[in-house]
Structure formats: structure tokens, C-alpha cells
Design a protein around this motif. Structure first.
Motif, mmCIF file in Angstrom:
data_model
loop_
_atom_site.group_PDB
_atom_site.id
_atom_site.type_symbol
_atom_site.label_atom_id
_atom_site.label_comp_id
_atom_site.label_asym_id
_atom_site.label_seq_id
_atom_site.Cartn_x
_atom_site.Cartn_y
_atom_site.Cartn_z
ATOM 1 N N GLY A 25 0.852 -1.185 0.000
ATOM 2 C CA GLY A 25 0.000 0.000 0.000
ATOM 3 C C GLY A 25 0.884 1.229 0.000
ATOM 4 O O GLY A 25 2.057 1.158 -0.385
ATOM 5 N N GLU A 57 -4.761 4.022 -5.524
ATOM 6 C CA GLU A 57 -5.607 3.069 -4.802
ATOM 7 C C GLU A 57 -6.217 2.032 -5.735
ATOM 8 O O GLU A 57 -6.376 0.865 -5.376
ATOM 9 C CB GLU A 57 -6.724 3.804 -4.037
ATOM 10 N N VAL A 61 -5.768 -2.193 -5.226
ATOM 11 C CA VAL A 61 -6.808 -3.223 -5.169
ATOM 12 C C VAL A 61 -6.761 -4.109 -6.421
ATOM 13 O O VAL A 61 -6.843 -5.337 -6.339
ATOM 14 C CB VAL A 61 -8.196 -2.588 -4.981
ATOM 15 N N GLU A 77 -3.364 -2.278 1.942
ATOM 16 C CA GLU A 77 -3.916 -1.236 2.820
ATOM 17 C C GLU A 77 -4.322 -0.031 1.981
ATOM 18 O O GLU A 77 -3.562 0.430 1.125
ATOM 19 C CB GLU A 77 -2.855 -0.792 3.844
ATOM 20 N N ILE A 78 -5.513 0.474 2.222
ATOM 21 C CA ILE A 78 -5.922 1.769 1.679
ATOM 22 C C ILE A 78 -5.825 2.741 2.850
ATOM 23 O O ILE A 78 -6.490 2.569 3.876
ATOM 24 C CB ILE A 78 -7.367 1.728 1.121
ATOM 25 N N GLN A 79 -4.988 3.754 2.682
ATOM 26 C CA GLN A 79 -4.543 4.574 3.813
ATOM 27 C C GLN A 79 -5.689 5.182 4.640
ATOM 28 O O GLN A 79 -5.600 5.252 5.859
ATOM 29 C CB GLN A 79 -3.626 5.668 3.284
ATOM 30 N N TYR A 83 -10.312 7.247 0.688
ATOM 31 C CA TYR A 83 -9.558 7.151 -0.572
ATOM 32 C C TYR A 83 -9.785 5.834 -1.313
ATOM 33 O O TYR A 83 -9.073 5.498 -2.239
ATOM 34 C CB TYR A 83 -8.051 7.317 -0.303
ATOM 35 N N ILE A 84 -10.769 5.092 -0.869
ATOM 36 C CA ILE A 84 -10.985 3.772 -1.463
ATOM 37 C C ILE A 84 -11.759 3.872 -2.783
ATOM 38 O O ILE A 84 -11.735 2.959 -3.593
ATOM 39 C CB ILE A 84 -11.720 2.835 -0.460
ATOM 40 N N ALA A 87 -10.830 2.789 -6.256
ATOM 41 C CA ALA A 87 -10.757 1.329 -6.395
ATOM 42 C C ALA A 87 -12.148 0.685 -6.362
ATOM 43 O O ALA A 87 -12.272 -0.533 -6.331
ATOM 44 C CB ALA A 87 -9.903 0.746 -5.273
ATOM 45 N N VAL A 112 -8.717 -6.219 2.167
ATOM 46 C CA VAL A 112 -8.374 -4.808 2.027
ATOM 47 C C VAL A 112 -8.567 -4.148 3.386
ATOM 48 O O VAL A 112 -9.689 -3.963 3.844
ATOM 49 C CB VAL A 112 -9.254 -4.115 0.974
ATOM 50 N N THR A 114 -8.526 -1.010 5.880
ATOM 51 C CA THR A 114 -8.627 0.434 5.717
ATOM 52 C C THR A 114 -9.193 1.101 6.968
ATOM 53 O O THR A 114 -10.201 0.669 7.507
ATOM 54 C CB THR A 114 -9.469 0.786 4.467
#
Lengths: 321, 363
Positions: A25, A57, A61, A77-79, A83-84, A87, A112, A114
Motif C-alpha cells: 500500500g 488506490e 486493489v 492497505e488503503i490509507q 480514498y478507497i 478502487a 483490504v 482500511t
């Protein structure tokens, strides 16, 4: 251990147990993640298995889907959950349907991770609860732990799950949720709620970030001799309907608490199901305590979010109906 | 623009390719089978016997030549205009026709529109309708191969329109950064449905885009099956050596409609079509093989006849099957195991079927 420590410890344990587990990520490599969730993993497992991706992102994914289809168990990881959305297509059209559209030939065992939710003065780009669209997507599993113990058990279960999981970590609880976490390997079953407190007068259903306030309100109600049963869904989708129905049939009153906006949020799904399948047991209207139908604010965060008082007020309303 | 790599009309007798006469005949036969299958299935759609179809007419050399450079354990993330690849890799045409009917013998259980194949035994990953999504996934698989220390590679194919999607950028960039063994095959067929190239990109072709990602880009005559084979083979060898991905732009032309719902006479000028028809990849290869003495007129006739017979038999077999997968399969493969809410909903569906029968019918 705090919840964030439990997550780091679980990732390391999962990587030790299974060489096919990969973690990647933005900033998760040598830096160990902006919340330090992957602290030390790069040093322990090396650049091939723990790495920083380009800042994208959709890529994170999409690439995970390809790795998973090949037989790996990626844990991207999506920070921030805010912000997902780049994706979204890869998650909803691709990952969620891989097994189905290929007639079971290809699968997508990925998790995933997050961070989500408010309470950190992050404004709307660092605070949203994005579970609703994913809980509307057949093929996905949506998980949100509320304790350090569950963060470990549910994360192991998610990584070993043969279908894609959106693992929502309540960032406000990363350091606030502290508890005993056993060092040994264990799993908590997906799709099973936990009854955190038993009671006979009102049922509260919640998950993740709103669990502590639900328990606080339940304790306050208890002081006024109102017995509140508090259910932690733990897995938002597919959710444990059986445990919820059993409880409301006993209490006849339901308050559902989540941070996401009111309209069409997951609290609405729970309310609708209880209305459809247990209305004859209900002694009062079902109450939803949620965020307002506004974007998540910065300065007025405290006003927007559910809190123990709002939950308490809902309990009073269903008791006094 | 530099001239795309072409071999077929080369004056050289020996092209320096590691292909036997049998290989050459197999390439030719596969292209003919693909063409005949497309022709028949388009006709079937017109007759209302299947719901939809996507022909690859004119682009057979591009993907058949490319796929011939792959080995057994390599993976393919194709798009919906690559039906020659499963045929080349040994998938029976009948199975592909079952998929187009979405019948009880469709291995993907009637879940997707025609041509969206998935064949695990040849590592051919389930095709998506949304464009370019497979490009990132392919890069991910290629990276996984690298982590596993394998020497396998991934081929992913897509059209010129797909290069405008963010996923093209994402996949190319990731594969280049991680030196993943991935071959990006851009099938430039001049149109994205009706939209011509100059509305898609201002760059001089697509191969040049590779430079911005730090990988080689090669432009190839996509109607030249041998040039396609050679270019992809070089990219595959490079990837196997651990030197990372390559972008290959195959310049070709879609001699068919985008799909059976499209009418290209609305946007393709007649002269342009005629110009490309003269460069039909099957005819060009045929001419070359005749000249080389690899095939003769009898072989051409018998190959065409056999391919027509093959697709006719496949259609006959598909139409003889139950037109729908079993009702219960609606709920299979959503998850590895059926969760309680789906068990409940399946019961509801069963009661519905019991009371009202199976809705719908033939397309």
C-alpha cells in the motif's frame, strides 16, 4: 495491547504462518504505515512481501485481485477509507464477482484493510464511514472490529477467508481500544455477532467505532434500571441476523447505532429486517442513531457524530414510548 | 511514425523464426477456425438463437500469433476479442459455444454475456466487460509469479480505447516499477466502438507510451501473424529473464461490428474498410504459406470445411442442451459457502420456481 498493536502483531503472525501473505500500500513499507499498522514488517519480511506501491488506490486493489487469483493472500492497505473510491470498480465489479462470473474457476482471497470513521478531527476526507456500498455488494465480506482481541481474531479469519474482505479499522479506536490479546494464534468466526452485554429491555446493535459509546450509554441506562443488551455485529455483511432477531424478540425495543449517514445506511437494513421479521414483538418504534445526511464536517465533527448522549436519548425514547 | 514490424511480405526466405511447418499450419488453422466460429455465431445472433456476440474478424493474427509465444504455465488476461486464444490452447470449440448460449453446459454457469470466457485449465482468466480492468490484475498476477520465483509470464490484451482508462496507466506503471513479467498487448483496431484513434490519443501511436513508464514499446503489424509471434516471443523471453514488462502495439483493424448491437457502416468509411480488407490477416498468411509450399489449395479447402463442420456441430450440440443452468446455481459461487441469508433467499427462489416455473425462455 492496543488495537493497532494487535493488527501489527496479527499481520506479522499471518505472514509467518503463510508465505503467500503479502502486505502493500502507500507508506506501508519501511515507514510502517501512517498509523504504524505495518511497523517492522518490512524489516522482518523484506521488500518482496511488504512494499510501497505507486500512489494509486485503484492499482493497489486491482493488483491484489491478480495476486489473489494466482493463489496468494494479499492484504493491501488503503490509507484512509475516504480514498478507497478510485478502487470501487475493482472491488465491486471485479473482486466481488471473480468467483461468480468465472463459474467458480477463479477466486479472490484478499483482505483490504482500511482505517475509517471520525473522531480524529480529519474533516470529510479522513473521517467517513464507507461501509454501505460494500455491504450492498454480493461477493464481498465487510468486517469492522471494535476491540483489540477481535481485531486479531477477525483479521486472521479475513486473511484466511477464500473471498474478498473489506476490513474496516475504526481509527479512533486504534489506540483507545486496549485489552488482553493472547499471543497465540486464534480466529474469530466471520458472520457472527458478539453479545457484549445482556439485557432484557432494549437491544442496541452497533459495530466498530460506535461500540464504546453504545456500551457507555448502556451502562448509564443500567444505572436507571434499564437492561440494555448490546450486540456488536463485528461482521457488517453478511450480518448475523439470527443473533439480532433473537435479542429483539426478547427485548421488544431496538436502537441501531452507526456513524455513516442516516439515509440508506446499514442501520436502515437492520431496522427494515427487524420490522419485516419481528414487528409483532416490538413494543416501540425502531430508532437509528447515525451521522446526519450531510458531508462529514471538520469543526462541527462533535455535532455530527453519534455520541453516548444521543444513544442514551434513543434508549429513553424507546423505553418511554 | 516508424513502420510497424512486418515479416510476411519479406523477401527473405528464412525469417529466422523457430517455427516448424506444423506450427505454421496450426497458426493458420486456428485463425480459420476463429473466423468461421465468429461468422456462424454472428449469424446465430441475427437469427435470435444467441443473445449477443462480439466478433474479432480481422484481428485473428494479432492474438493467435501473440498467444503462440506462450507456454503452458503462462497466464492470459484477455479482453472480449481474443477468442482465438482458447482455440489455440486446446479448448474445444463446443465448450465456447455452450458459453455463448449460457446453457446448462456453460462452464461459467450462464453468468456472463457471450464471449466472456474463463478457462482455468489454460490459465485464461474470466473476461470482464469493463475496459482495462484486467490490465492491473494481470500486473498483479505477474508480480505474484515473480515473488514465487517462477519463470512464468502474463499476457494481457486490450484495445486502443482501453489505453485511455486509468487502469492502463495503473497496470503499466506497477509492472514497470516492480519489473513484473507482464506483456501488454494493445490491439489497436482503429476504433473504440465508433470513436476513432484521434479522439483517443494525441500521441504518435500507442507504443511510444511505453517510454513514459520505463519499458520498451514495440509497434507490430497486427495482421501479420509471424511478426506478432516474433515480437511477443521477444517480450516473453525478456520477461522470463527478469527484465520486466513490454508494451506491444498491434496495428490492425476490426473488420466486424464492435458487437452485434453495433453498425460500423455509420462510422467506418467504405474506402478504409476496403483498404484493410485487402490486408486480411488470414489471406495474407495463406498467400505466404502457399508460396513457401507449407500448404496447398487442398489444405485451404479442407481446413475451411473442417472449421465449418466443427462450428456447426458445436452449435448443434449447444442447442440440444437444456437452455438454462439449474436454478440453484443462481446462488452458487457468490461465496465459497452459502451464508444464511442466501440459504434463505434460495428457499424463496425454489418456492417461486415451484409455483411459477422457470421464467424467460430462449433468447
Amino acid at each position: 495491547m492496543t488495537m493497532i498493536q494487535a493488527i501489527t502483531h496479527t499481520l506479522a503472525q499471518a505472514m509467518e504462518r503463510d508465505p503467500d501473505v503479502l502486505v502493500f500500500g502507500e507508506d506501508v513499507g519501511p515507514n510502517g504505515g501512517v498509523f504504524r499498522a505495518t511497523d517492522g514488517l518490512h524489516a522482518q519480511f523484506g521488500e518482496d512481501r511488504v512494499f510501497d506501491t505507486p500512489l494509486n488506490e485503484n492499482l493497489i486493489v486491482g493488483a491484489a485481485i491478480g495476486m489473489a487469483a494466482y493463489g496468494m493472500r494479499p492484504v493491501p492497505e488503503i490509507q484512509f477509507m475516504d480514498y478507497i473510491w478510485p478502487a470501487y470498480d475493482q472491488l465491486v465489479n471485479e473482486a466481488a464477482k471473480m468467483r461468480y462470473r468465472s463459474g467458480g474457476e477463479y477466486t479472490c482471497p484478499m483482505t483490504v484493510r482500511t482505517p475509517y470513521g471520525g473522531g480524529i478531527r480529519g474533516g470529510h476526507y479522513h473521517s467517513q464511514s464507507g461501509e454501505t456500498p460494500f455491504a450492498h455488494t454480493p461477493g464481498l465480506v465487510v468486517v469492522a472490529p471494535s476491540t483489540a482481541h477481535d481485531a486479531k481474531g477477525l483479521l486472521h479469519a479475513s486473511i484466511e477467508n477464500d473471498d474478498p474482505v473489506v476490513f474496516m479499522e475504526p481509527k479512533a479506536l486504534y489506540r483507545a481500544a486496549k485489552g488482553d490479546v493472547s499471543e497465540g494464534y486464534y480466529k474469530e468466526e466471520l458472520g457472527k455477532a458478539a453479545v457484549r452485554q445482556e439485557g432484557t429491555d432494549v437491544t442496541i446493535v452497533s459495530y466498530g467505532s460506535t461500540m464504546p459509546m453504545s456500551l457507555k450509554a448502556a451502562a448509564a441506562a443500567g444505572e436507571q434500571d434499564v437492561g440494555v443488551e448490546v450486540i456488536d455485529l463485528r461482521t457488517i455483511y453478511p450480518w448475523d441476523k439470527e443473533t439480532v432477531l433473537k435479542s429483539v424478540k426478547k427485548t421488544g425495543r431496538l436502537v441501531v447505532v452507526n456513524e455513516a449517514p442516516l439515509t440508506a445506511g446499514f442501520a436502515s437494513e437492520i431496522s427494515a429486517t427487524v420490522a419485516e421479521e419481528a414487528i409483532e414483538y416490538m413494543e416501540a418504534p425502531i430508532k437509528r442513531v447515525t451521522g446526519y445526511d450531510t458531508p462529514f464536517p471538520y469543526t462541527l465533527e462533535g455535532l455530527y457524530m453519534p455520541n453516548p448522549n444521543k444513544v442514551m436519548q434513543a434508549i429513553e425514547e424507546v423505553i418511554n414510548f | 511514425m516508424t513502420r510497424p514490424l512486418t515479416l510476411l511480405e519479406s523477401r527473405k526466405k528464412d525469417l529466422g523464426l523457430d517455427l516448424s511447418e506444423e506450427d505454421l499450419r496450426r497458426l493458420y488453422t486456428t485463425m480459420v477456425r476463429t473466423r468461421k466460429m465468429d461468422d456462424k455465431l454472428v449469424l446465430l445472433q441475427r437469427q435470435g438463437r444467441i443473445g449477443f456476440y462480439l466478433a474479432c474478424t480481422g484481428q485473428e493474427a494479432t492474438h493467435v500469433g501473440a498467444a503462440f509465444a506462450l507456454e503452458q504455465d503462462d497466464w492470459v488476461f484477455a479482453h472480449y476479442r481474443d477468442q482465438g486464444i482458447p482455440l489455440l490452447k486446446g479448448i474445444e470449440m463446443e465448450r465456447m459455444v455452450h458459453q455463448c448460449f449460457g446453457n446448462v453446459r456453460d462452464n461459467t454457469k450462464g453468468r456472463q454475456m457471450p464471449v466472456h470466457y474463463s478457462f482455468k485449465e489454460i490459465n485464461f482468466v474470466s473476461i470482464s466487460s469493463p475496459l482495462a480492468v484486467q490490465i492491473i490484475q494481470a500486473a498483479g498476477t505477474a508480480y505474484a509469479m515473480k515473488v514465487k520465483g517462477r519463470k512464468d509470464v502474463v499476457l494481457t490484451s486490450f484495445g486502443d480505447g482501453s489505453s485511455s482508462e486509468g487502469d492502463f496507466h495503473s497496470g503499466m506503471n506497477f509492472a514497470a516499477v516492480r519489473k513484473a513479467p507482464c506483456i501488454f498487448l494493445l490491439e489497436n483496431n482503429q476504433y473504440a466502438i465508433s470513436v476513432p484513434l484521434d479522439h483517443q490519443t494525441a500521441s504518435d501511436g500507442f507504443a511510444v507510451k511505453a517510454e513514459g513508464y520505463g519499458m520498451p514499446g514495440v509497434q507490430v503489424d497486427g495482421n501479420d501473424v509471424l511478426a506478432m509471434y516474433q515480437a511477443v516471443k521477444e517480450a516473453v523471453d525478456r520477461a522470463r529473464r527478469g527484465e520486466g514488462p513490454t508494451l506491444i502495439e498491434a496495428v490492425s483493424f476490426r473488420m466486424a461490428a464492435h458487437s452485434t448491437s453495433d453498425d460500423p457502416s455509420r462510422y467506418v468509411p467504405e474506402e478504409e474498410y476496403a483498404e484493410w480488407k485487402a490486408k486480411d490477416p488470414i489471406l495474407r498468411f495463406e498467400k505466404y504459406l502457399l508460396k513457401q509450399g507449407v500448404i496447398d489449395e487442398d489444405f485451404i479447402q479442407s481446413t475451411a470445411k473442417a472449421a465449418e463442420g466443427e462450428v456447426d456441430a458445436a452449435v448443434k450440440a449447444a442447442e440440444a442442451e437444456q437452455w438454462h443452468p439449474e436454478a440453484d446455481t443462481l446462488f452458487d459461487d457468490v461465496y465459497a459457502e452459502l451464508p444464511p441469508h442466501l440459504l434463505e433467499q434460495r428457499e424463496r427462489m425454489r418456492r417461486d420456481v415451484e409455483e411459477n416455473g422457470m421464467p424467460g425462455g430462449h433468447h
